[in-house]
Structure formats: C-alpha cells, structure tokens
Scaffold this motif. Structure first.
Motif, PDB file in Angstrom:
ATOM      1  N   GLY A  41      47.903  51.901  37.868  1.00 66.36           N
ATOM      2  CA  GLY A  41      47.389  51.859  36.495  1.00 66.36           C
ATOM      3  C   GLY A  41      46.018  51.212  36.463  1.00 66.36           C
ATOM      4  O   GLY A  41      45.715  50.296  37.230  1.00 66.36           O
ATOM      5  N   ASN A  42      45.199  51.696  35.528  1.00 68.79           N
ATOM      6  CA  ASN A  42      43.817  51.231  35.457  1.00 68.79           C
ATOM      7  C   ASN A  42      43.719  49.749  35.118  1.00 68.79           C
ATOM      8  O   ASN A  42      42.921  49.005  35.707  1.00 68.79           O
ATOM      9  CB  ASN A  42      43.060  52.063  34.402  1.00 68.79           C
ATOM     10  N   GLN A  43      44.556  49.293  34.207  1.00 69.80           N
ATOM     11  CA  GLN A  43      44.469  47.906  33.771  1.00 69.80           C
ATOM     12  C   GLN A  43      44.884  46.923  34.880  1.00 69.80           C
ATOM     13  O   GLN A  43      44.308  45.858  35.019  1.00 69.80           O
ATOM     14  CB  GLN A  43      45.336  47.675  32.525  1.00 69.80           C
ATOM     15  N   VAL A  44      45.868  47.308  35.664  1.00 71.67           N
ATOM     16  CA  VAL A  44      46.299  46.464  36.777  1.00 71.67           C
ATOM     17  C   VAL A  44      45.169  46.358  37.794  1.00 71.67           C
ATOM     18  O   VAL A  44      44.878  45.266  38.306  1.00 71.67           O
ATOM     19  CB  VAL A  44      47.561  47.047  37.445  1.00 71.67           C
ATOM     20  N   GLN A  45      44.504  47.482  38.046  1.00 73.61           N
ATOM     21  CA  GLN A  45      43.395  47.470  39.007  1.00 73.61           C
ATOM     22  C   GLN A  45      42.234  46.613  38.486  1.00 73.61           C
ATOM     23  O   GLN A  45      41.635  45.836  39.245  1.00 73.61           O
ATOM     24  CB  GLN A  45      42.939  48.905  39.279  1.00 73.61           C
ATOM     25  N   VAL A  46      41.928  46.744  37.222  1.00 73.23           N
ATOM     26  CA  VAL A  46      40.843  45.956  36.623  1.00 73.23           C
ATOM     27  C   VAL A  46      41.170  44.472  36.717  1.00 73.23           C
ATOM     28  O   VAL A  46      40.306  43.643  37.023  1.00 73.23           O
ATOM     29  CB  VAL A  46      40.609  46.373  35.152  1.00 73.23           C
ATOM     30  N   ASN A  47      42.413  44.130  36.455  1.00 72.82           N
ATOM     31  CA  ASN A  47      42.851  42.731  36.532  1.00 72.82           C
ATOM     32  C   ASN A  47      42.631  42.160  37.931  1.00 72.82           C
ATOM     33  O   ASN A  47      42.110  41.053  38.096  1.00 72.82           O
ATOM     34  CB  ASN A  47      44.318  42.639  36.118  1.00 72.82           C
ATOM     35  N   GLN A  48      43.004  42.946  38.955  1.00 75.67           N
ATOM     36  CA  GLN A  48      42.844  42.472  40.330  1.00 75.67           C
ATOM     37  C   GLN A  48      41.390  42.544  40.796  1.00 75.67           C
ATOM     38  O   GLN A  48      40.963  41.755  41.640  1.00 75.67           O
ATOM     39  CB  GLN A  48      43.735  43.301  41.261  1.00 75.67           C
ATOM     40  N   GLN A  49      40.638  43.481  40.239  1.00 75.17           N
ATOM     41  CA  GLN A  49      39.218  43.564  40.577  1.00 75.17           C
ATOM     42  C   GLN A  49      38.488  42.308  40.106  1.00 75.17           C
ATOM     43  O   GLN A  49      37.590  41.802  40.795  1.00 75.17           O
ATOM     44  CB  GLN A  49      38.602  44.797  39.913  1.00 75.17           C
ATOM     45  N   SER A  50      38.892  41.791  38.975  1.00 70.44           N
ATOM     46  CA  SER A  50      38.264  40.578  38.437  1.00 70.44           C
ATOM     47  C   SER A  50      38.838  39.317  39.058  1.00 70.44           C
ATOM     48  O   SER A  50      38.178  38.269  39.065  1.00 70.44           O
ATOM     49  CB  SER A  50      38.434  40.523  36.910  1.00 70.44           C
ATOM     50  N   ASN A  52      41.049  38.888  42.506  1.00 69.58           N
ATOM     51  CA  ASN A  52      41.897  39.304  43.624  1.00 69.58           C
ATOM     52  C   ASN A  52      42.712  38.146  44.207  1.00 69.58           C
ATOM     53  O   ASN A  52      43.519  38.344  45.112  1.00 69.58           O
ATOM     54  CB  ASN A  52      41.038  39.945  44.725  1.00 69.58           C
ATOM     55  N   TYR A  53      42.536  36.945  43.677  1.00 73.64           N
ATOM     56  CA  TYR A  53      43.343  35.793  44.084  1.00 73.64           C
ATOM     57  C   TYR A  53      44.657  35.715  43.311  1.00 73.64           C
ATOM     58  O   TYR A  53      45.475  34.831  43.549  1.00 73.64           O
ATOM     59  CB  TYR A  53      42.564  34.497  43.844  1.00 73.64           C
ATOM     60  N   GLY A  54      44.870  36.630  42.367  1.00 78.60           N
ATOM     61  CA  GLY A  54      46.029  36.543  41.501  1.00 78.60           C
ATOM     62  C   GLY A  54      47.337  36.881  42.195  1.00 78.60           C
ATOM     63  O   GLY A  54      47.376  37.334  43.350  1.00 78.60           O
ATOM     64  N   ASN A  55      48.439  36.690  41.476  1.00 79.38           N
ATOM     65  CA  ASN A  55      49.782  36.862  42.042  1.00 79.38           C
ATOM     66  C   ASN A  55      50.446  38.139  41.552  1.00 79.38           C
ATOM     67  O   ASN A  55      50.025  38.754  40.567  1.00 79.38           O
ATOM     68  CB  ASN A  55      50.653  35.650  41.712  1.00 79.38           C
ATOM     69  N   ILE A  56      51.503  38.535  42.248  1.00 75.46           N
ATOM     70  CA  ILE A  56      52.202  39.787  41.948  1.00 75.46           C
ATOM     71  C   ILE A  56      52.892  39.730  40.594  1.00 75.46           C
ATOM     72  O   ILE A  56      52.884  40.712  39.833  1.00 75.46           O
ATOM     73  CB  ILE A  56      53.222  40.113  43.064  1.00 75.46           C
ATOM     74  N   LEU A  60      52.639  42.394  37.445  1.00 69.66           N
ATOM     75  CA  LEU A  60      53.777  43.066  36.801  1.00 69.66           C
ATOM     76  C   LEU A  60      53.777  42.831  35.295  1.00 69.66           C
ATOM     77  O   LEU A  60      54.190  43.716  34.522  1.00 69.66           O
ATOM     78  CB  LEU A  60      55.091  42.561  37.411  1.00 69.66           C
ATOM     79  N   GLN A  61      53.311  41.675  34.854  1.00 63.72           N
ATOM     80  CA  GLN A  61      53.216  41.420  33.419  1.00 63.72           C
ATOM     81  C   GLN A  61      52.212  42.364  32.764  1.00 63.72           C
ATOM     82  O   GLN A  61      52.453  42.894  31.670  1.00 63.72           O
ATOM     83  CB  GLN A  61      52.801  39.964  33.169  1.00 63.72           C
ATOM     84  N   VAL A  62      51.112  42.595  33.459  1.00 60.38           N
ATOM     85  CA  VAL A  62      50.108  43.532  32.931  1.00 60.38           C
ATOM     86  C   VAL A  62      50.660  44.959  32.960  1.00 60.38           C
ATOM     87  O   VAL A  62      50.516  45.724  32.003  1.00 60.38           O
ATOM     88  CB  VAL A  62      48.807  43.444  33.762  1.00 60.38           C
ATOM     89  N   ALA A  63      51.311  45.335  34.070  1.00 56.83           N
ATOM     90  CA  ALA A  63      51.804  46.695  34.250  1.00 56.83           C
ATOM     91  C   ALA A  63      52.887  47.063  33.246  1.00 56.83           C
ATOM     92  O   ALA A  63      53.026  48.244  32.888  1.00 56.83           O
ATOM     93  CB  ALA A  63      52.351  46.856  35.669  1.00 56.83           C
ATOM     94  N   ASP A  68      50.374  54.159  32.503  1.00 55.62           N
ATOM     95  CA  ASP A  68      49.915  54.792  33.741  1.00 55.62           C
ATOM     96  C   ASP A  68      50.361  54.028  34.997  1.00 55.62           C
ATOM     97  O   ASP A  68      49.899  54.323  36.102  1.00 55.62           O
ATOM     98  CB  ASP A  68      48.390  54.951  33.742  1.00 55.62           C
ATOM     99  N   TYR A  69      51.250  53.071  34.806  1.00 53.43           N
ATOM    100  CA  TYR A  69      51.773  52.331  35.965  1.00 53.43           C
ATOM    101  C   TYR A  69      52.935  53.116  36.578  1.00 53.43           C
ATOM    102  O   TYR A  69      53.916  53.421  35.895  1.00 53.43           O
ATOM    103  CB  TYR A  69      52.245  50.936  35.542  1.00 53.43           C
ATOM    104  N   ASN A  70      52.828  53.472  37.848  1.00 53.60           N
ATOM    105  CA  ASN A  70      53.874  54.193  38.569  1.00 53.60           C
ATOM    106  C   ASN A  70      54.431  53.253  39.635  1.00 53.60           C
ATOM    107  O   ASN A  70      53.793  53.027  40.667  1.00 53.60           O
ATOM    108  CB  ASN A  70      53.301  55.461  39.208  1.00 53.60           C
TER     109      ASN A  70
END
Length: 308
Positions: A41-50, A52-56, A60-63, A68-70
């Motif tokens: 999903g686009n939002q999950v990718q954007v979150n990690q792009q900003s 990348n030190y974040g947690n799984i 999942l909270q964002v997804a 579009d999260y598969n």
C-alpha cells in the motif's frame, strides 16, 4: 502560509523521531520503494520512506485503514515488507567463513531480545541457528551497549546453493522490544560464493584426483598388459618346450602299445601265434619298455628266418 506549514513539518518530524528506534546502517540494508508500495500500500510505503527506523506494529496500524494493503503480497513480517525488487543494486557477495561487520543505529533503548540470522526469503524461515543473539538487548536499565551496535557475524558453512541467487537469502537483524511490544527488522541481501577457507585446497584436490585417476588407470592397464604379454610368451615357450619333449615320448608310447597289441597272443592271427610258439617259445614277451619289445620282435623274426 509558512507560519502554518512550519508547525506541521515540525510535528511530522517529532512523530518520526518518536517512531524511530533502530536500523542497520552497514552493510547496506533493504530500503522501501515502489515494489513495496505496490504490495503493502502507498501509505505504508510513504510511512517507511519517511521513517525507515520504524517498527512492524506501526506499519500494521497504518495498513489497517488502507484498501491497497495486500497482506499476502506485502509479507510484512519479512524485512518489514521491504522488497528485493527495490534493492537489486544493494546485493552483497560473501563466502562461507567470511566475517561481516555490522553497524546498528538505535535511537531509543527498549528492553528486548535480538539476533542476526540467515533467512530463506521464500519461506521466511531461519536457516540453521542465529549467527549472533542477545537475551537482553537495548535495555532501558543499562542503556545501549557498544557490542549491540557494532559487532561481527560469520557466514556459516553448509548453505550450499540455497543462497546462490540474489534475493533468495538475507542476513536479517531482528529486535523485538518486549517492553513496548514493537518489532524492528533490517535485511541485507547477499549471495554466497565459494568457501573462503577451503575452496582453493578443495579445488586443487579435486583437480589432482581427476588428473591422476586416468594416469593410474593407464599405468595399471599397461602393467597388466605387459605382465599378460610376458606371461603369455612364457607360457607359449613352456608349451613349445614341453611339446618338443613330450611328443617323442607320446609317439614312443603309442608305438610300444601298437607293438604290444600286434604281438599279443590273444590279438595276433593264429598262424603268427603258432609260428611264434614253435620258433620262439623260449622268448618271453617283454612288458617293461618299447626297446625291449623291439628287441623281442627282432629276435622273433630272426628265429623265424632261421627256421625257414
């Protein structure tokens, strides 16, 4: 506009710093990209792009609110959903027995457990045992220690061809901060080459075996052939000598037998027997040798001639 936008950026930066806890900075670890966006999903990718030190768990909270999260394609528990397709230019090449230095940046300690393992990406399973592990990691009581952020692992033997193709295996740094129920992962893509400690010697040994085996076989065949030829020649010579010796003996024996049979009273014609009895009854029939038989015949003939 700027006065309103600046606080927003500052707030976003604060959120990022709050979420940012840990990531592998060396070797080069997987980073988020377009392949991740397509799967997670686009939002999950954007979150990690900003961040990348974040947690799984944060991903999942964002997804959870994104259509579009598969989950299956994202496979978020493998490398936090970061995809090999976005990181094909960051593949390391290692050999069995090689030491790999790791650097980890931990921005906030949270007590937990951690390890680095070789992971099979097709099944998201650890191959063998962890290469290094900590029962207590990034403790809030003691703070982050130097051996938790700077350490080495050794590429194990026995991986065979499992990790021969880029994307099949990763070195995965895994930190589960139990005290706050957050999981952090970083993945280093690598391929496995030959054994750095034994590939040269094993290759030499293999070459020696291959090159020496035919030579040994040829030598053995030549020796066997030579021995067989010598044996055959010796045997032929022996047969020739034996034949030359035994042939006269055989002929002599055959002649003696014929002489005995023709001179035997039981098999000779009656006229010969009668004459022999009248002329040479005093001469007993010899049985000891061919020579004596010949002498006997000669004497018998002499008597017959004399009587006539």
């Amino acid at each position: 506009m700027m006065k309103q936008f600046t606080p927003v950026l500052a707030f976003a930066s604060m959120i990022s710093m709050v979420n940012a806890h840990g990531f592998v900075t060396s070797p080069q670890a997987r980073m988020p990209g377009s392949a991740m966006a397509a799967a997670c999903g686009n939002q999950v990718q954007v979150n990690q792009q900003s961040d990348n030190y974040g947690n799984i768990q944060g991903e999942l909270q964002v997804a959870s609110s994104q259509s579009d999260y598969n989950a299956a394609e994202c496979d978020i528990w493998l490398c936090k959903g970061y995809k090999f397709a976005d990181n094909k230019d960051n593949v390391q090449s290692y050999t069995a027995g090689q030491k790999v230095d790791f650097k980890v940046d931990i921005r906030a300690p949270h007590t937990g457990v951690a390890n680095v393992s070789v992971v099979d990406t097709s099944s998201n399973s650890v191959i063998g045992q962890p290469l290094i592990s900590w029962d207590i990691y990034a403790s809030t009581a003691t703070g982050v220690t130097s051996d938790e952020t700077s350490f080495s692992v050794t590429i194990p033997d026995g991986l065979g061809s499992q990790c021969g193709t880029a994307g099949d295996c990763v070195l995965q740094w895994y930190w589960y901060a139990e005290s706050i129920d957050q999981t952090y992962e970083s993945c280093v893509d690598f391929t496995l080459g030959g054994d750095s400690s034994s590939s040269g010697s094993s290759g030499s040994s293999s070459s020696a075996v291959v090159s020496s085996a035919p030579a040994t076989s040829a030598t053995a065949v030549a020796a066997t052939t030579s021995a067989a030829t010598t044996s055959a020649a010796t045997t032929s010579a022996a047969i020739a000598i034996e034949t030359s010796i035994s042939a006269p003996v055989a002929a002599q024996t055959t002649f003696a037998t014929s002489a005995r049979q023709s001179a035997s009273p039981s098999e000779a014609p009656s006229s010969v027997v009668a004459t022999a009895s009248a002329a040479g009854s005093a001469l007993p029939f010899p049985t000891d040798s061919a020579e004596s038989v010949l002498s006997w015949v000669e004497s018998l003939l002499g008597n017959l001639v004399g009587s006539n």
